[in-house]
Design a protein around this motif. Structure first.
Motif, mmCIF file in Angstrom:
data_model
loop_
_atom_site.group_PDB
_atom_site.id
_atom_site.type_symbol
_atom_site.label_atom_id
_atom_site.label_comp_id
_atom_site.label_asym_id
_atom_site.label_seq_id
_atom_site.Cartn_x
_atom_site.Cartn_y
_atom_site.Cartn_z
ATOM 1 N N LYS A 165 1.140 -1.093 0.444
ATOM 2 C CA LYS A 165 -0.168 0.002 0.010
ATOM 3 C C LYS A 165 1.178 0.889 0.268
ATOM 4 N N GLN A 166 0.540 2.051 0.069
ATOM 5 C CA GLN A 166 0.511 3.528 -0.613
ATOM 6 C C GLN A 166 0.276 4.748 0.863
ATOM 7 N N VAL A 167 1.192 5.625 1.074
ATOM 8 C CA VAL A 167 0.634 5.763 2.503
ATOM 9 C C VAL A 167 1.298 6.803 2.025
ATOM 10 N N THR A 168 0.707 7.790 3.033
ATOM 11 C CA THR A 168 0.518 9.383 3.536
ATOM 12 C C THR A 168 0.712 9.275 4.592
ATOM 13 N N VAL A 169 1.796 9.991 5.091
ATOM 14 C CA VAL A 169 1.898 10.138 6.652
ATOM 15 C C VAL A 169 1.940 12.171 6.387
ATOM 16 N N SER A 170 1.964 12.318 7.289
ATOM 17 C CA SER A 170 1.731 14.328 7.903
ATOM 18 C C SER A 170 2.791 13.644 9.492
ATOM 19 N N GLY A 171 3.244 15.154 9.501
ATOM 20 C CA GLY A 171 3.977 15.454 10.364
ATOM 21 C C GLY A 171 5.893 14.925 10.453
ATOM 22 N N GLN A 187 -11.017 11.333 -3.631
ATOM 23 C CA GLN A 187 -11.384 11.156 -5.291
ATOM 24 C C GLN A 187 -10.221 10.569 -5.936
ATOM 25 N N ASN A 188 -8.600 10.702 -4.812
ATOM 26 C CA ASN A 188 -8.077 9.733 -5.365
ATOM 27 C C ASN A 188 -7.610 8.144 -4.700
ATOM 28 N N GLY A 189 -8.574 8.033 -4.142
ATOM 29 C CA GLY A 189 -8.541 6.768 -4.481
ATOM 30 C C GLY A 189 -8.227 6.032 -2.499
ATOM 31 N N CYS A 190 -8.140 7.618 -2.001
ATOM 32 C CA CYS A 190 -7.683 6.466 -0.518
ATOM 33 C C CYS A 190 -9.034 5.792 0.292
ATOM 34 N N TYR A 191 -8.749 4.657 0.643
ATOM 35 C CA TYR A 191 -9.623 3.891 1.286
ATOM 36 C C TYR A 191 -9.634 3.735 2.617
ATOM 37 N N CYS A 192 -8.478 4.636 3.220
ATOM 38 C CA CYS A 192 -8.447 4.311 4.973
ATOM 39 C C CYS A 192 -7.694 5.057 5.267
ATOM 40 N N VAL A 193 -8.516 5.734 6.311
ATOM 41 C CA VAL A 193 -7.530 7.555 7.550
ATOM 42 C C VAL A 193 -7.497 6.754 8.503
ATOM 43 N N ALA A 194 -6.215 6.592 8.792
ATOM 44 C CA ALA A 194 -6.675 6.774 10.799
ATOM 45 C C ALA A 194 -5.561 8.134 11.317
ATOM 46 N N GLU A 195 -5.993 8.300 12.389
ATOM 47 C CA GLU A 195 -5.579 9.349 13.287
ATOM 48 C C GLU A 195 -4.413 8.942 13.884
ATOM 49 N N GLY A 248 4.415 24.405 2.137
ATOM 50 C CA GLY A 248 3.279 25.273 2.317
ATOM 51 C C GLY A 248 2.618 24.804 2.022
ATOM 52 N N LYS A 249 2.296 23.543 1.610
ATOM 53 C CA LYS A 249 1.242 22.470 1.231
ATOM 54 C C LYS A 249 0.766 20.597 2.544
ATOM 55 N N ARG A 250 0.119 20.433 2.332
ATOM 56 C CA ARG A 250 -0.383 19.116 3.240
ATOM 57 C C ARG A 250 0.233 18.314 2.298
ATOM 58 N N PRO A 251 0.258 17.135 2.427
ATOM 59 C CA PRO A 251 0.419 15.846 2.435
ATOM 60 C C PRO A 251 -0.794 15.007 1.631
ATOM 61 N N TRP A 252 -1.953 16.019 1.907
ATOM 62 C CA TRP A 252 -3.239 15.220 0.704
ATOM 63 C C TRP A 252 -3.209 15.737 -0.646
ATOM 64 N N PHE A 253 -2.507 16.074 -0.987
ATOM 65 C CA PHE A 253 -2.721 15.998 -2.743
ATOM 66 C C PHE A 253 -2.351 14.695 -3.415
ATOM 67 N N VAL A 254 -1.186 13.979 -2.665
ATOM 68 C CA VAL A 254 -0.534 12.987 -3.216
ATOM 69 C C VAL A 254 -1.827 11.604 -3.013
ATOM 70 N N CYS A 308 -3.150 8.289 -2.823
ATOM 71 C CA CYS A 308 -2.206 6.652 -1.688
ATOM 72 C C CYS A 308 -3.629 6.467 -1.616
ATOM 73 N N ASP A 309 -3.146 5.396 -0.636
ATOM 74 C CA ASP A 309 -4.351 4.004 -0.652
ATOM 75 C C ASP A 309 -4.400 4.580 0.583
ATOM 76 N N VAL A 310 -3.733 4.656 1.733
ATOM 77 C CA VAL A 310 -4.054 5.044 3.422
ATOM 78 C C VAL A 310 -3.427 6.228 3.648
ATOM 79 N N ALA A 311 -3.820 7.228 4.334
ATOM 80 C CA ALA A 311 -3.892 8.246 4.749
ATOM 81 C C ALA A 311 -3.683 7.722 6.613
#
Length: 223
Positions: free
Chosen positions: A7-13, A112-120, A82-88, A90-93
Motif C-alpha cells: 500500500k502507498q501511505v501518506t503520513v503528515s508530520g 477522489q484520489n482513491g484513499c480508502y483508509c484514514v487513521a488518526e 506550504g502544502k499538506r500531504p493530502w494531494f498525493v 495514496c491508499d492509506v492516509a
C-alpha cells in the motif's frame, strides 16, 4: 483481509508520532511517500527506507531542522512549500501532525484520489466536515480516540512494568499493544457496524467508551 503490504501511505508530520508510524508501516510492508512540518511536505516517490527514516530522526530530534532539508540529503524527493500531504495519491492516509490538519477539501481530495483508509495519529486532526466526507463515502476512518489509543495504552503498560518490577522487551510491549488495539477494533466493530456491513469507528468508539463507563458505574453500585 487487507494488510499494509504493497500500500502507498501518506503520513503528515515528522515528529515522534510520524516517525514511528512510518516505521510500523514499513515493517508491515507498506510504502511511506510523504512527511511534513509547518513549512510544507516532502514527497519521496521511491518511499522511505531505514536510512531515510533514521535521517529524519536526526534532522528533527537532534538537529531540530526543517523537513525541507530532506531533499538536500535525498534529491530524488520533492518539497512542496506550504502544502499538506493530502494531494498525493495514496491508499492509506495517516494524519500525525496537528489538530484540524485535514479539511473538508482535503478529505474530498483524498477520496477522489482513491484513499480508502484514514487513521488518526494526531489529536483531532480531522475537521468535523471532513469526517462527514469520510463517513458519506464509507471509507475506513479510524478516529484518534480509537487508533491513537496506543500511547495511553503503552503508558499503562509502563506502569504495570514498574509495579511488577519487570522489564519487558520492545517486542513484548509491541505484542501486548497489538492485543489492546485488536480489542479496541473489536469493540468498534461490535457497536459501530450497520446492517449493510459498514463499520463506523466513530460511532463504535463512542458507544464502546460509554458502555465501559456505564458498566463500571453499575458494578460499583453508583447507578
Amino acid at each position: 483481509r487487507e494488510t499494509f503490504r504493497g500500500k502507498q501511505v501518506t503520513v503528515s508530520g515528522s515528529g515522534n508520532v510520524a516517525q514511528f508510524a512510518s516505521e510500523k508501516v514499513m515493517q508491515l510492508g507498506g510504502k511511506v511517500v510523504t512527511l511534513s512540518d509547518s513549512t510544507g511536505t516532502i514527497y519521496d516517490h521511491s518511499g522511505l527506507d531505514k536510512e531515510k527514516i533514521e535521517y529524519v530522526k536526526y534532522l528533527k530530534n537532534v538537529k531540530r531542522g526543517r523537513i525541507s532539508e530532506y531533499v538536500e540529503k535525498f534529491p530524488d524527493a520533492e518539497f512542496f512549500q506550504g502544502k499538506r500531504p493530502w494531494f498525493v495519491k495514496c491508499d492509506v492516509a495517516l494524519p500525525c501532525a496537528t489538530q484540524n490538519e485535514v479539511s473538508k477539501e482535503d478529505a474530498e481530495m483524498l477520496v477522489q484520489n482513491g484513499c480508502y483508509c484514514v487513521a488518526e495519529g494526531a489529536n483531532m486532526p480531522t475537521e468535523p466536515e471532513a469526517i462527514e466526507v469520510f463517513q458519506k463515502h464509507k471509507i475506513l476512518y479510524g478516529p484518534g480516540k480509537a487508533s491513537n489509543a496506543g500511547g495511553v495504552a503503552v503508558s499503562g503498560l509502563e506502569m504495570s512494568q514498574n509495579s511488577l518490577r519487570h522489564a519487558w522487551t520492545r517486542e513484548g510491549v509491541d505484542e501486548r499493544l497489538h492485543d489492546i488495539m485488536e480489542s479496541i477494533h473489536n469493540t468498534c466493530v461490535m457497536y459501530g457496524t450497520s446492517k449493510d456491513g459498514y463499520t463506523d469507528y466513530v460511532k463504535g468508539a463512542n458507544i464502546g467508551g460509554f458502555m465501559k463507563v456505564a458498566q463500571s458505574m453499575i458494578e460499583q453500585g453508583i447507578v
